[in-house]
Structure formats: structure tokens, C-alpha cells
Design an enzyme around this catalytic site. Sequence first.
Site, PDB file in Angstrom:
ATOM      1  N   SER A 114       1.855  -8.169   9.539  1.00 45.44           N
ATOM      2  CA  SER A 114       3.114  -7.571   9.574  1.00 45.44           C
ATOM      3  C   SER A 114       4.314  -8.380   9.069  1.00 45.44           C
ATOM      4  O   SER A 114       4.255  -9.579   9.336  1.00 45.44           O
ATOM      5  CB  SER A 114       3.220  -7.205  11.050  1.00 45.44           C
ATOM      6  OG  SER A 114       4.480  -6.676  11.217  1.00 45.44           O
TER       7      SER A 114
ATOM      8  N   ASN B 248      15.214   9.483  -3.823  1.00 51.74           N
ATOM      9  CA  ASN B 248      13.951  10.097  -3.537  1.00 51.74           C
ATOM     10  C   ASN B 248      13.044   9.768  -4.798  1.00 51.74           C
ATOM     11  O   ASN B 248      13.430   9.707  -5.780  1.00 51.74           O
ATOM     12  CB  ASN B 248      13.851  11.380  -3.223  1.00 51.74           C
ATOM     13  CG  ASN B 248      14.461  11.728  -2.017  1.00 51.74           C
ATOM     14  OD1 ASN B 248      14.237  11.487  -0.721  1.00 51.74           O
ATOM     15  ND2 ASN B 248      15.960  12.093  -1.879  1.00 51.74           N
TER      16      ASN B 248
ATOM     17  N   LYS C 166      18.152   0.314   6.667  1.00 50.33           N
ATOM     18  CA  LYS C 166      18.181  -0.002   5.643  1.00 50.33           C
ATOM     19  C   LYS C 166      19.583  -0.886   5.237  1.00 50.33           C
ATOM     20  O   LYS C 166      19.655  -1.763   4.330  1.00 50.33           O
ATOM     21  CB  LYS C 166      17.998   0.947   4.708  1.00 50.33           C
ATOM     22  CG  LYS C 166      16.418   1.474   4.810  1.00 50.33           C
ATOM     23  CD  LYS C 166      15.262   0.596   4.811  1.00 50.33           C
ATOM     24  CE  LYS C 166      15.305  -0.044   2.976  1.00 50.33           C
ATOM     25  NZ  LYS C 166      14.112  -0.919   2.945  1.00 50.33           N
TER      26      LYS C 166
ATOM     27  N   GLY D 230       0.759  -1.306  -0.052  1.00 48.16           N
ATOM     28  CA  GLY D 230       0.078   0.264  -0.040  1.00 48.16           C
ATOM     29  C   GLY D 230       0.842   1.189   0.108  1.00 48.16           C
ATOM     30  O   GLY D 230       0.412   2.235   0.035  1.00 48.16           O
ATOM     31  N   GLY D 231       2.312   1.142   0.279  1.00 50.77           N
ATOM     32  CA  GLY D 231       3.099   2.204   0.140  1.00 50.77           C
ATOM     33  C   GLY D 231       3.100   2.905  -1.289  1.00 50.77           C
ATOM     34  O   GLY D 231       2.556   2.186  -2.302  1.00 50.77           O
TER      35      GLY D 231
ATOM     36  N   GLU E  27      19.620  14.217   9.307  1.00 46.59           N
ATOM     37  CA  GLU E  27      19.686  14.776   7.910  1.00 46.59           C
ATOM     38  C   GLU E  27      20.759  15.183   7.337  1.00 46.59           C
ATOM     39  O   GLU E  27      21.601  15.921   8.031  1.00 46.59           O
ATOM     40  CB  GLU E  27      18.579  15.830   7.778  1.00 46.59           C
ATOM     41  CG  GLU E  27      17.878  16.014   6.322  1.00 46.59           C
ATOM     42  CD  GLU E  27      16.887  16.896   6.271  1.00 46.59           C
ATOM     43  OE1 GLU E  27      15.946  16.683   5.528  1.00 46.59           O
ATOM     44  OE2 GLU E  27      16.475  17.692   7.282  1.00 46.59           O
TER      45      GLU E  27
ATOM     46  N   LYS F  17      20.065   6.303   1.364  1.00 51.70           N
ATOM     47  CA  LYS F  17      20.308   6.820   2.533  1.00 51.70           C
ATOM     48  C   LYS F  17      20.864   5.684   3.393  1.00 51.70           C
ATOM     49  O   LYS F  17      21.440   6.015   4.673  1.00 51.70           O
ATOM     50  CB  LYS F  17      18.891   7.202   3.535  1.00 51.70           C
ATOM     51  CG  LYS F  17      18.362   8.555   2.928  1.00 51.70           C
ATOM     52  CD  LYS F  17      17.133   8.918   3.460  1.00 51.70           C
ATOM     53  CE  LYS F  17      16.471  10.178   2.877  1.00 51.70           C
ATOM     54  NZ  LYS F  17      16.320  10.121   1.536  1.00 51.70           N
TER      55      LYS F  17
ATOM     56  N   TYR G  49      -6.891  -0.026   5.434  1.00 52.18           N
ATOM     57  CA  TYR G  49      -7.447   1.018   4.198  1.00 52.18           C
ATOM     58  C   TYR G  49      -6.593   1.213   3.016  1.00 52.18           C
ATOM     59  O   TYR G  49      -7.145   1.131   1.966  1.00 52.18           O
ATOM     60  CB  TYR G  49      -7.572   2.506   4.995  1.00 52.18           C
ATOM     61  CG  TYR G  49      -8.059   3.411   3.928  1.00 52.18           C
ATOM     62  CD1 TYR G  49      -9.241   3.573   3.321  1.00 52.18           C
ATOM     63  CD2 TYR G  49      -7.030   4.330   3.442  1.00 52.18           C
ATOM     64  CE1 TYR G  49      -9.773   4.263   2.179  1.00 52.18           C
ATOM     65  CE2 TYR G  49      -7.329   5.331   2.306  1.00 52.18           C
ATOM     66  CZ  TYR G  49      -8.917   5.267   1.808  1.00 52.18           C
ATOM     67  OH  TYR G  49      -9.232   6.176   0.864  1.00 52.18           O
TER      68      TYR G  49
ATOM     69  N   ARG H 118      17.303  18.467  10.359  1.00 50.93           N
ATOM     70  CA  ARG H 118      16.594  17.816  11.291  1.00 50.93           C
ATOM     71  C   ARG H 118      17.579  16.764  11.771  1.00 50.93           C
ATOM     72  O   ARG H 118      18.500  16.272  10.984  1.00 50.93           O
ATOM     73  CB  ARG H 118      15.321  17.077  10.814  1.00 50.93           C
ATOM     74  CG  ARG H 118      14.287  18.156  10.478  1.00 50.93           C
ATOM     75  CD  ARG H 118      13.300  17.868   9.605  1.00 50.93           C
ATOM     76  NE  ARG H 118      13.468  17.391   8.300  1.00 50.93           N
ATOM     77  CZ  ARG H 118      12.403  16.674   7.409  1.00 50.93           C
ATOM     78  NH1 ARG H 118      11.366  16.759   7.764  1.00 50.93           N
ATOM     79  NH2 ARG H 118      13.130  16.487   6.144  1.00 50.93           N
TER      80      ARG H 118
END
Length: 673
Positions: A350, A456, A430, A295-296, A558, A418, A322, A555
Site C-alpha cells: 500500500s 477522463n 488530488k 494494476g489500474g 459531481e 477534477k 489479482y 451525484r
Amino acid sequence: MSTKLIRKILQRALRLSRKKKCIIQMLADTLLLPISFYLALLLKQDSFSLLIDARIVDILILSVPLSLIIFLKIGFYRSLIRYIGLKILKTLSIGVLLSTLVISATATLQGVTLPISALMIYAMIALFLLGGLRLFLRSLYLHSMMRYKTRVIIYGAGSAGSQLATSLRKDPNFSPVAFIDDWRGMHGTFVEGLKVHAPEELSRLINNYGVKRILLAMPSAPRARRREIMKMLETLSTPVQTIPGMADVISGRARINEIRDIMIEDLLGRDPVPPDQALLDANIRNRVVLVTGAGGSIGTELCRQVLHQQPRELLLFEICEYSLYRLEQELQQLAKEADISVSIKTLLGSVQDRSRLESVMRTFGVQTIYHTAAYKHVPMVEHNSVQGIRNNVFGTLQTAQAAIATGVETFVLISTDKAVRPTNVMGATKRLAELICQALATEQHTTRFCMVRFGNVLGSSGSVVPLFRKQIAQGGPITVTHPDITRYFMTIPEAAQLVIQAGAMGRGGDVFVLDMGEPVRIYDLAAEMVSLSGLELVTPENPEGDIEIVYSQLRPGEKLYEELLLGEGVTKTTHPRIMTANEVAWGWSRLEAYLEQLHQATETMQHERIRELLCEAPTAYTPQSKIADLLWRDRQPEHHSSHATESVAETHEKSYAPLSADGNLRPVASPGK
């Protein structure tokens, strides 16, 4: 008669029922056909004697009703006057020709000899009066509606632009006033009644015609050319919209007149390299395919593309009910439209639940897994590090071991840039997931493991693009963490397609790196999105602009710049946008002992120990701030009093400066808050 009165009459007429409109047209034609006949006799000088012949009235009494019946039968009265075009004039021509034959036959029955030339003149006059009246009423309607329409210029006078102009003439919202085209041979010519101008005339045309929008009608143009055009249009401060791509129009997924805003994805995305169909088919066609985290953003696009390669079964594994429901509905509709017969199964669960995973894989005989399930938002994982490790590291471990236990043939891990020299927990997790797949690839020969690493993706849930869109819609400001921050970007469809092809190339333990092109400065991305919205950026030179860009600090975790590779052992593959990287790896026995320690630390919530372990692994993890996990911070004396009532959402809304001299992290409120 004033324009206002004409508009009022037309609006009342338009509200009449279809039947009443048909009756009014027939009544008008009942008058126009005799007028056409008498004018023909009048113009034919040797037919004056027929004007006073009583039998002419009998001819008209018989021929006019028959002509109206003919018009009715051929569908002349089915067309709405406001939409009348060349096609209806063709129908009218047929009707008038038949009406002429009816008059000729009726006159013969009455014993009247009509000159052929008089009949020809009658046909021309009838065609002129009946067609001209309708065209006149249509022009009145269009003129009366002009003030309510948005005046637009169409950039691109080719076939797409021509079709768009035709469609817009029937549209209640837009009125095309001119064409712009790059080709000099078109300049000064007319397309669909609109003059074609050079791009240099745009500014003058916008001012002269009061143009409120530019429509880009170049669906087949390369993205590089579209980007050049957009750069040129940026100076005009006029909103630019576009039509769907030609592939979508041809396939029926969109219509040529479905105007939409130009998305930043249209410009930053590169022209795709034609895919290798053999690679697309290798792990999918007629196979049972499982997508975790279906769903991502990436998972959803992977499912779309997997569906088009026609697997035997497509299993959607997702923890969010959903998202799973929404994706199932979309894929079922896609399969129906493309006439694809694929069994689609929706499975809640999961990736941390190995028994559930094994049960699913064994029951359906899964052959290929695309493992996209992960927490990917850097600040969110930084604030919830234990959950990030459980999901990204141990979720990958459970899924990989379940795949081996059930004999899955291919396991493709979706990784990230990343993971290269990470400064954040998400990147470190990751990289650990990659290490797990690398170790398991050499430990057994049942399942072929490979990893695909990229940056990204535009428009994904974690991308800045949706955030910037929201901030622009709210009137700003746009928040950028640092003026020099850059990122690699790729469109979701291109990333998913390359993932599938890279997965088919793997021999076992491969780390594939996608060519992301040139990095993009986030400030430039934000500025371009403002321009695409038809707004002006607030700058020192333009303090009265619409949208301001403000800066917050980086942040926790980052980076200013992302990297895609570790080391220098980069090897090209047969695909121009897929490379392989030779990465440091641990053997399974060593990694297994390490993971046991990490698992113990997460179970007992030992955040300091977790950080030590993340630094020990061959991930090149170099944290640049103190631990940011919210539970850990709340237990620290220096944070407890000031943050006792602070919510997770409030904490997430903050940005953090680098360490102060005393070693504590200084929270800095984001601008605009």
C-alpha cells in the site's frame, strides 16, 4: 441434382480424412489425364491414326502413374479444394508441364512420334480439366455455404480491403458482396471480383444483397475521416465493424481479418502527435522505474509504454494481488513478443505504508516513480471520504517522502481535471496531493517533483464507456446523470505517452496540463455508442427504437462541466499538447501543520472537521451537497431509521438531487432501477 443433395454430398466429403480426400483426387486425375490425352489426339486431325495405335495404351499405363507421383511430390494434393486459389493453379501448371514431358519421353521409348502441337493441346486440356474440376467443386462448396454466411460490404477498396476480401472468402462466417470507396476513380471497377460502388449506393446495396454488416477497411485513415464516415453510416442502422490498425498488422500483433467492433475510442480519440523520443527516454531508458497503482487503467498502460522504452528494471507496485498477477503475465508476454530484455518485479503493498515503500525504493535503487495509485471514482470516494483522504493525500505524502529519503531522482504525480475548483472529495484530495508535491519540490533538491493533470480516459475503470457498453448489451436503458453534462476524454495510450513526456520536461514543482481537445457531451457519447452497436435510440421521433436514455440527478460532488486549469497563468511548452499552469501553493511548514490537523480529523472520523479543513486549503473546494460519507450519514438521526439496513452497494446505486429547502439531501432512485 438439387442444391440440398449437393450440399449433403459436399458435407460428407468434407468430413473425410485428408488421406481419403487425397486418394479420391488421385483417382479422378487417373481418369482425367487419359481423357485429356485422347481429346488432344482427337483435336489434332493428323493424329487420328494414333487413336487406334495399341502402343498408346502402353504410353498411358506408364505415364499416368508417373504424373500422379509428380503431382504428389510437388504438393498438388496437399491443398484443400475449399481453399484452392491462384497459387495451386501455378503448382498444377508445373505438374501438367512435367506430365507432358513424361508422356513425350514414354512415347519415344515406345517408338511413337507425337506431334509437339498434340502435346501442347494435351497440356492445355489437362490444365483445364484438372483445375476446372477443382474450381467447380470449390464454387459449389462456396455456393452451398452462402446461406449460412453473413453478407457484408467492405468500406475501403485499397490494399487492406483487398486482403480482407481474400481472407473472408475462406471464412465460414462472412461473405463479401461489394466494395464501397470514396475515390471516384475506383467506382465501377472490380477488386477481387467484387464491384466497387460509391458511398451514395450503400442503402440500395444493403437492401438488394441483404447485407447485415459493414466492415471498415481503412486502417491508415485519420480518425477525423473515420468519424465522418461513421456519421454517414449512422443513418443506415447497420452494424459497423473494423479491422485492426495497420501498425498492429505490420508489427504482427493482429491479422488483417481480425474483425472487431468499432470502439468509441476509435472515434473520440485524436490522431496522435509523433512523440519526442528524447523525452520518452529521459526518465526511463536504462533506469529503474517504479509505477504505483500499476494494476489500474492508467498504471497498466504506463507500464506497457515504459516497458517499450527499455528500463533496466520495471517495478510494479500494487495493493490488489489479482491485478498485479494479471499485469505481470501481460508484460512478460509483451516483452517476449517484442524481444525486450527487462527485469520485471511485482511488489504487493500500500502507498500508505512508508516503511514498505522505502524498503522497495532502497533495495532496487529506484530512479523514477510514476505515482498513479489513487481512489478516483467520485461517488465512491464521496461515500468513503476518510479512506479517500488516507489513500490520495497521505498515500501521496508517504510515497513522496519515501522517494526523498531514498534519493529518487524523478517523481511524477498523475493528477486529474477534477482537482480544478473541485466540488467533490476526490478532486479536493488530488489537489492536496498536488500541493504536497509542490511544497516538497521547493523544500529539498534531491527529488524532482512534477504533476500531470488530465481528464477522463476512454475505457478506464472509472469511465462511463464500460458502463454504457454493459447497459447496451443488457438492452438498456442507458443512465445519464444530466442532459447537458460534458466531459473531456482522451485515449489511455495517448494519456500515458503524454504523461511520460511531460514528466521529462519538469524542472521541479511543475503542474502540467494535457490538451484534452474539445469536451464531449455525455448524451452524444451514449447516442453514438448505441449507433455503433447497430441499434436505434429511442427518441420522440422514433419511439420504437431499441435503447432508451434516461436521466438521473447529478451525484454528490459531481459537476456539469470539468475544468483543466486554475487561474490564467497558462504557458505553452515545446510539445503541442502539453502546457504548464501556475498554481497557488503553500510552503512546506504551513502545509505540514495543515496535514497534521487533517490527519487527526481522519483518525477520529470527524467528518464535519474534515470538510472544514478541505475548504481551508487553497484547493477552491466548494461542496454542493451535505456530507455523503456513509458512516457519517448513518449516524444522523434523519438517516438512521430509513437507512439502517441499507447496504453500501444500494446506496451507491442512488443518485442525489441538490439540497432541499430544509437543507437535507433528497435521494432520488435512478431511472430503470
